[in-house]
Design an enzyme around this catalytic site. Structure first.
Site, short mmCIF file in Angstrom:
data_model
loop_
_atom_site.label_atom_id
_atom_site.label_comp_id
_atom_site.label_asym_id
_atom_site.label_seq_id
_atom_site.Cartn_x
_atom_site.Cartn_y
_atom_site.Cartn_z
N SER A 32 0.83 -1.21 0.00
CA SER A 32 0.00 0.00 0.00
C SER A 32 0.86 1.25 0.00
O SER A 32 1.97 1.25 0.56
CB SER A 32 -0.87 -0.02 1.25
N TYR B 38 -2.31 -0.40 10.05
CA TYR B 38 -2.53 -0.95 8.71
C TYR B 38 -1.24 -0.84 7.89
O TYR B 38 -0.77 -1.82 7.30
CB TYR B 38 -3.68 -0.19 8.02
#
Ligand SMILES: NC(=O)c1ccc[n+]([C@@H]2O[C@H](COP(=O)([O-])OP(=O)(O)OC[C@H]3O[C@@H](n4cnc5c(N)ncnc54)[C@H](O)[C@@H]3O)[C@@H](O)[C@H]2O)c1
Length: 359
Positions: A152, A177
């Site tokens: 990501s 995350y």
């Protein structure tokens, strides 16, 4: 070839599964169909894949890995099989790899969302850390040719130099995350180094489009705007995102999965890029390379919906970053491709789908 696609009921995973099926590959898609967001949307995405299904009525019987040997009526032309299974199910995932003999793996299943990782960090440990390890172990023990997995743009965390390049150091994440995604890259490197497993990590930049995620800005905005409610605009609108249209992401994944990284004997930590290694390991950004102001994105949404949004200007949220901006030269060099869909075109397509899907 035979592919495992994880997160096959997800936004990106179902499109990748669809594309591989269209190309004539055999695809086993797995997902735990969790209720982090509307399960009906996940089921509706899987319904799109029903036409490729090996077993007719796959959603009624797709529980556990016995689906493959199930006596249910079979579709002779089918090349998609869905299995409902949790990535953190160590024995289940090991058995799946052993039984199915995949050639390649595209690992997109994960607990997404920056903000939810502040509320429920342990969900990220199960799906993103244990789940990534079960996939790595499956690949290691079953001679997988290439593991492509989702990282990501959030790994760039506190980095302020733009554009974000894969050669930059990414050691300062600002959400759990992001920390799990960076961990995924580190874990993949270890397996590439120890076992010669070719791995490619893809850092996706804010993916949007039809069939997107209800926890992300486009659906949150469209929902609020069409219901006459105010939209929350964080950091008082002073944010930029490298919004990347779903078709560009899928094209990038499909091209990259054909480029299997090789060991580089001459690579060293001192002289080589952080995006490569002496092991068969690569990292790429997949982003538009063209950050857009949040307020311009909202304006494109207002234009497509034909409604002016009421805006609730708010402070920056914990875990968020001011801007994302992908350097995509490496991607272009190896794939001869870089994302190209403009925000106005992408938002128009999204709104068309949104109106149809949500009536
Ligand atoms: N959409 C984006 O903007 C974006 C940006 C950067 C990275 N990513 C990454 O790309 C990948 C795909 O993202 P997406 O937007 O399609 O998300 P998504 O949530 O729509 O898809 C992920 C799928 O994984 C499944 N899943 C989650 N935990 C699981 C588990 N333990 N076992 C089995 N299945 C599980 C979910 O049910 C879901 O269907 C993810 O790894 C995500 O972190 C997405």
């Amino acid at each position: 070839m035979k592919y495992l696609v994880t997160g096959a009921a997800g936004f990106i995973g179902h499109f990748v599964s669809e594309r591989l099926c269209e190309m004539g590959h055999d695809v086993v898609g797995i997902d735990n169909l969790n209720d982090y967001y509307d399960v009906n949307l996940k089921l509706a995405r899987l319904n799109k894949l029903e036409k490729y299904s090996v077993v007719n009525g796959m959603l009624n019987i797709a529980v556990g890995s016995d689906i493959v040997t199930s006596s249910a009526s079979r579709n002779a032309n089918g090349n998609f099989t869905f299995i409902k299974i949790d990535l953190a199910d160590r024995d289940g995932i090991a058995a799946l790899f052993c039984n199915e003999k995949f050639d390649r793996v595209i690992h997109l299943g994960a607990q997404g969302g920056v903000r939810y990782s502040i509320e429920n960090p342990l969900a990220y440990a199960d799906s993103n850390l244990v789940g990534h390890l079960t996939v790595l172990e499956g690949c290691r023990h079953n001679n997988i040719q290439h593991l492509v997995y989702a990282s990501s743009s959030s790994v760039y965390g506190l980095n302020s130099k733009v554009p974000f390049a894969t050669s930059d150091s990414v050691d300062h994440p600002v959400s759990l995350y992001a920390a799990t995604k960076k961990s995924n890259e580190l874990m993949a490197h270890t397996y590439s180094h120890l076992y010669g497993l070719p791995t490619t990590g893809l850092r996706f930049f804010t993916v949007y489009g039809p069939w997107g995620r209800p926890d992300m800005a486009p659906i949150l905005f469209a929902d609020a705007i069409t219901k006459g409610k105010a939209i929350n605009v964080f950091n008082h609108g002073d944010m930029r995102r490298d919004f990347t249209y779903i078709d560009d992401i899928v094209e990038g994944i499909i091209r990259i999965q054909d480029i299997v990284p090789k060991s580089r004997a001459d690579w060293t930590v001192e002289t080589g890029s952080a995006a490569n290694s002496s092991a068969p390991y690569s990292i790429y950004n997949i982003g538009n390379g063209n950050p857009v102001k949040l307020l311009d994105f909202i304006e494109a949404m207002e234009t497509s919906l034909g409604i002016k949004a009421e805006k609730n200007f708010m402070d920056m949220q914990p875990g968020d970053v001011y801007q994302t901006y992908a350097e995509v030269e490496d991607l272009f060099e190896v794939t001869d491709y870089k994302p190209a869909v403009s925000v106005s075109e992408g938002v128009e397509n999204f709104v068309k789908w949104y109106k149809e899907f949500y009536n």
